[in-house]
Design an enzyme around this catalytic site. Structure first.
Site, PDB file in Angstrom:
ATOM      1  N   ALA A  83       5.570   2.293  -7.487  1.00  0.00           N
ATOM      2  CA  ALA A  83       5.973   2.723  -8.943  1.00  0.00           C
ATOM      3  C   ALA A  83       5.417   3.777  -9.524  1.00  0.00           C
ATOM      4  CB  ALA A  83       5.524   1.854  -9.483  1.00  0.00           C
ATOM      5  N   ASP A  84       6.213   4.195 -10.208  1.00  0.00           N
ATOM      6  CA  ASP A  84       5.645   5.842 -11.348  1.00  0.00           C
ATOM      7  C   ASP A  84       5.886   5.790 -12.431  1.00  0.00           C
ATOM      8  OD1 ASP A  84       5.283   8.837 -11.287  1.00  0.00           O
ATOM      9  OD2 ASP A  84       3.662   8.291  -9.866  1.00  0.00           O
TER      10      ASP A  84
END
Length: 207
Positions: A83-84
């Site tokens: 995730a980012d």
């Protein structure tokens, strides 16, 4: 082999807490990817020809996938979550501030304007992406005074440098805003509800 067949490819305490509070069993592993290098390469390849918001979505997804792939390389039997999140304001992308001075300057740039949080999440299995999603949230900061800003920064302290937007909505940072549009979990950096739905398909969440 990891202790769990589910891994979060992140050192983010916030994302880990979201998954733990949802009742998931997982291991958190820092991917240690060179995010600056990925961003630099992306900036060279996109050349600014597409829609800036779509490009920022694509960059968030690229970073999320890079993290998950890096961890999957040594944990091929696990399902890996990457995730980012990237912040954009009036077409400009912002990274986490490297100093309190930079945090103050960023908040002044956001003051009275809407900014967008672009979140990307990817699931990787055996070295290949099997699912991905992007989500946006739009947050509008109020026209706060510089006295308020100084008081906020003094109270929040260096925690502001852990967030791309220099705030935590679950703390005094909520006082920066006049309007928030978007999913709460996505604002925190992990579109949790669609992720849980996909994890159920993989037997990693309660059906």
């Amino acid at each position: 082999m990891p202790a769990s067949s589910l891994i979060l490819a992140s050192a983010s305490a916030v994302r880990a807490k979201l998954l733990a509070d949802a009742g998931l069993r997982f291991e958190a592993v820092d991917s240690r990817v060179d995010e600056d290098a990925i961003k630099a390469g992306f900036a060279q390849s996109d050349k600014g020809h597409g829609d800036p918001e779509n490009e920022t979505d694509a960059l968030a997804l690229k970073l999320a996938e890079a993290k998950a792939l890096a961890v999957s390389a040594t944990n091929r039997q696990a399902l890996v979550i990457g995730a980012d999140q990237i912040l954009s304001c009036e077409g400009k992308r912002y990274d986490k501030p490297k100093s309190m001075k930079e945090a103050r300057a960023n908040l002044l740039a956001f003051r009275g304007r809407p900014h967008i949080l672009h979140s990307g999440v990817v699931l990787v299995a055996a070295g290949a992406a099997v699912w991905n999603l992007t989500a946006r949230a739009t947050l509008t900061m109020r026209e706060f005074s510089e006295d308020f800003l100084d008081a906020y920064l003094e109270e929040a302290g260096e925690r502001v440098m852990k967030s791309v937007g220099c705030y935590q909505l679950e703390g005094p940072g909520v006082q920066l805003f006049e309007k928030i549009e978007g999913d709460y979990f996505s604002i925190l950096g992990l579109p949790l509800l669609p992720l849980l739905d996909e994890l159920r398909r993989h037997g990693q969440a309660m059906p």
